[in-house]
Scaffold this motif. Sequence first.
Motif, PDB file in Angstrom:
ATOM      1  N   GLN A 235       0.825  -1.198   0.000  1.00 10.14           N
ATOM      2  CA  GLN A 235       0.000   0.000   0.000  1.00 10.14           C
ATOM      3  C   GLN A 235       0.860   1.250   0.000  1.00 10.14           C
ATOM      4  O   GLN A 235       0.561   2.214  -0.716  1.00 10.14           O
ATOM      5  CB  GLN A 235      -0.928   0.000   1.224  1.00 10.14           C
ATOM      6  CG  GLN A 235      -2.067  -0.998   1.136  1.00 10.14           C
ATOM      7  CD  GLN A 235      -2.909  -0.987   2.396  1.00 10.14           C
ATOM      8  OE1 GLN A 235      -2.613  -0.283   3.346  1.00 10.14           O
ATOM      9  NE2 GLN A 235      -3.971  -1.777   2.399  1.00 10.14           N
ATOM     10  N   THR A 335     -10.197  -4.046   3.778  1.00 12.06           N
ATOM     11  CA  THR A 335     -10.812  -2.724   3.803  1.00 12.06           C
ATOM     12  C   THR A 335     -11.811  -2.617   4.949  1.00 12.06           C
ATOM     13  O   THR A 335     -11.890  -1.589   5.628  1.00 12.06           O
ATOM     14  CB  THR A 335     -11.516  -2.446   2.462  1.00 12.06           C
ATOM     15  OG1 THR A 335     -10.597  -2.660   1.387  1.00 12.06           O
ATOM     16  CG2 THR A 335     -12.020  -1.019   2.398  1.00 12.06           C
ATOM     17  N   ASN A 339     -11.656   0.026   8.318  1.00 13.50           N
ATOM     18  CA  ASN A 339     -12.738   0.946   8.668  1.00 13.50           C
ATOM     19  C   ASN A 339     -13.411   0.598   9.997  1.00 13.50           C
ATOM     20  O   ASN A 339     -14.240   1.363  10.478  1.00 13.50           O
ATOM     21  CB  ASN A 339     -13.799   0.962   7.561  1.00 13.50           C
ATOM     22  CG  ASN A 339     -13.369   1.766   6.359  1.00 13.50           C
ATOM     23  OD1 ASN A 339     -13.558   2.978   6.300  1.00 13.50           O
ATOM     24  ND2 ASN A 339     -12.768   1.102   5.387  1.00 13.50           N
ATOM     25  N   GLU A 369      -9.760  -0.561  -3.624  1.00 21.42           N
ATOM     26  CA  GLU A 369      -9.745  -0.135  -2.219  1.00 21.42           C
ATOM     27  C   GLU A 369     -10.464   1.200  -2.062  1.00 21.42           C
ATOM     28  O   GLU A 369     -11.209   1.409  -1.101  1.00 21.42           O
ATOM     29  CB  GLU A 369      -8.300  -0.014  -1.728  1.00 21.42           C
ATOM     30  CG  GLU A 369      -7.636  -1.337  -1.442  1.00 21.42           C
ATOM     31  CD  GLU A 369      -6.217  -1.182  -0.951  1.00 21.42           C
ATOM     32  OE1 GLU A 369      -5.660  -2.150  -0.424  1.00 21.42           O
ATOM     33  OE2 GLU A 369      -5.661  -0.077  -1.106  1.00 21.42           O
ATOM     34  N   GLN A 370     -10.257   2.126  -3.022  1.00 19.18           N
ATOM     35  CA  GLN A 370     -10.931   3.421  -2.950  1.00 19.18           C
ATOM     36  C   GLN A 370     -12.443   3.248  -3.098  1.00 19.18           C
ATOM     37  O   GLN A 370     -13.218   3.938  -2.433  1.00 19.18           O
ATOM     38  CB  GLN A 370     -10.387   4.352  -4.041  1.00 19.18           C
ATOM     39  CG  GLN A 370     -10.889   5.785  -3.936  1.00 19.18           C
ATOM     40  CD  GLN A 370     -10.165   6.715  -4.884  1.00 19.18           C
ATOM     41  OE1 GLN A 370      -9.103   6.386  -5.405  1.00 19.18           O
ATOM     42  NE2 GLN A 370     -10.729   7.887  -5.111  1.00 19.18           N
ATOM     43  N   ASN A 373     -13.666   1.723   0.266  1.00 19.89           N
ATOM     44  CA  ASN A 373     -13.499   2.706   1.338  1.00 19.89           C
ATOM     45  C   ASN A 373     -14.546   3.803   1.254  1.00 19.89           C
ATOM     46  O   ASN A 373     -15.087   4.249   2.268  1.00 19.89           O
ATOM     47  CB  ASN A 373     -12.098   3.322   1.280  1.00 19.89           C
ATOM     48  CG  ASN A 373     -11.080   2.528   2.089  1.00 19.89           C
ATOM     49  OD1 ASN A 373     -11.379   2.057   3.170  1.00 19.89           O
ATOM     50  ND2 ASN A 373      -9.886   2.390   1.556  1.00 19.89           N
TER      51      ASN A 373
END
Length: 597
Positions: A235, A335, A339, A369-370, A373
Amino acid sequence: MIDHLELGSSLFALKKYSRIIVTRDLQVISEIDDALNLFSGEPPDNFCELFSEADQQEIRQNIIKLKNNDVISLALTALTTIPLEIMMVQNGQQFELICCDASESLQFLEQLATFYRYFLTTPVAICMTDPDGLILEVNPSFLRLYGYELEDVIGGNPRILKSGRHFPQLYQEMWQQISDPEAGHWSGEVINRASGGDEVTVMLSISAVRKTSGDLQGYVASAFNISQQKKLEQQLKNYNNELKDLNALKSELTAITSHDLKAPINSIISRINLVKDSLDTMPAENITEHLDKMIAAGQQMGEFINQLLDMERIEAGRVQFETERLNLETLLYSTVELNRLTATDRQVAISYQQEGTFLPIRADRMKLEQVFNNILSNAINYSPPGSTIDVSCRSVDDVIQIEIADQGSGIPPAEIAGIFDRFSQVRKKGALSTRAHGSGLGLNIVQKYVDLHNGTVSVRNGAERGCTFTVEIHGRGKISSTADLAALIIDSAGQIYPYLEAPLKSRDVCCYACKTPQEMQRILANEYPELIFFLDNHSPAAELGEGPLVKVFLNEGFRGDNGQCFQILQPPIADLEIHSLLTDVISHLARSSHEGL
């Protein structure tokens, strides 16, 4: 004569035993080696006087049971608090009491108990084997790390953990060091495979345990899970690449003007002036309220600028779509875990479920991932305290479906149709969150990135409350570079690894190696490699002494050693041959994918 027991090395010196001769009623007749000095004080007439009443009764009951040549062993504590080991033996009309101070033994047992408690509770996975490599014992951390039950591994071989990701040279070097009496140890980073098929990256340490004579007693291996660390490193690498992209776009940032930035800027300036003019008279709580709102306005501007930059790259066609082989269910779960802390702070729970068999896909890790997220962040923001966000991942046929459902206020029906449009946003109203049309970009970017992955994203309101976002990824993605390929090398004798390892890895091909049919079936089922290299020792060329041939199959045409061969190579294999082979494979798979549409 009591033998000296060796436990690897001498743990303690030979214990000293003393003898006391007594009658059946335990009157002391004589002592040898000043045995009664163990008890301190004046020697008693009766042996029982050295113990409590309960212990006296136990001694008398046992001496009555004794017959010639019988031995009874007792563990008692004298009135002087000295722990004793006592063996009682009848010798005619007399009885011999063989006594030993057990303090050192108990201390040693406490040390052993400390080591064993560490073995049971440490987060480090530990495995012990005999000299033949058969597993004698593993600790709970080992079972949790690899997903096995104790009965599945005891008596087995640690080879069950092999992932196929390492070539034989690694294991050869490993065992050379471990087998060397001067070294006797190896440590390094290894990718193992858990019982469910998932890969686990560990820092592995293996030591040979030897007796003082030098004879091998067994092996002890410890493994620390560094999978999350490796993911974070990747990452960080991706973030660095993203920063480079943003740096290339910095000249464009000065040209971006938007009325969406003016409102928060004006708000900040107005509040600063207000606080400045009323600093001497304004209550402290009012000042804090103004500062909090200025911080929120600044964060709003920062988020908007980031989204605007992403959108400009997408619309200008400059977005970099860097695919790699990845496990989507693993990425989604990571992910969710990232969070979870934010959700907990808001008193919101997150549940996660997955169903079906998942094959690796080719996708852009950062962009997915975006996507997740963004949706999870929205769900957390609009969930009331005490509610739960349900995340599920299902694999059905050739489609992976992800659902993220919250228990918030839902989306006004009039807003659902345009929720993914540019400048659609979410606002909070009152104590609870409500969704409305505004000037956000996040969900529009989500839709664009899902589209890049041949997927769809949709949203629906719940029957009573909340809403559910559904992301569907169709197929396994396109092969656009060698980084999207995986190769399985089947080579029981280690004859072709040297020719294939370096040229494949230098082109970012994900490599697996196996020696047995069982390993082959496991890798084919879990990783579905596109390329399979198979050593043919029965070709005419091999029988004429010209060396074996390497048959290259595509997964779709592989049927053991008699499927449809894609290409044949003959060692030594030149680097240019590998380059040409990979180019042909990518072209062939792209053509097949296009024809199948």
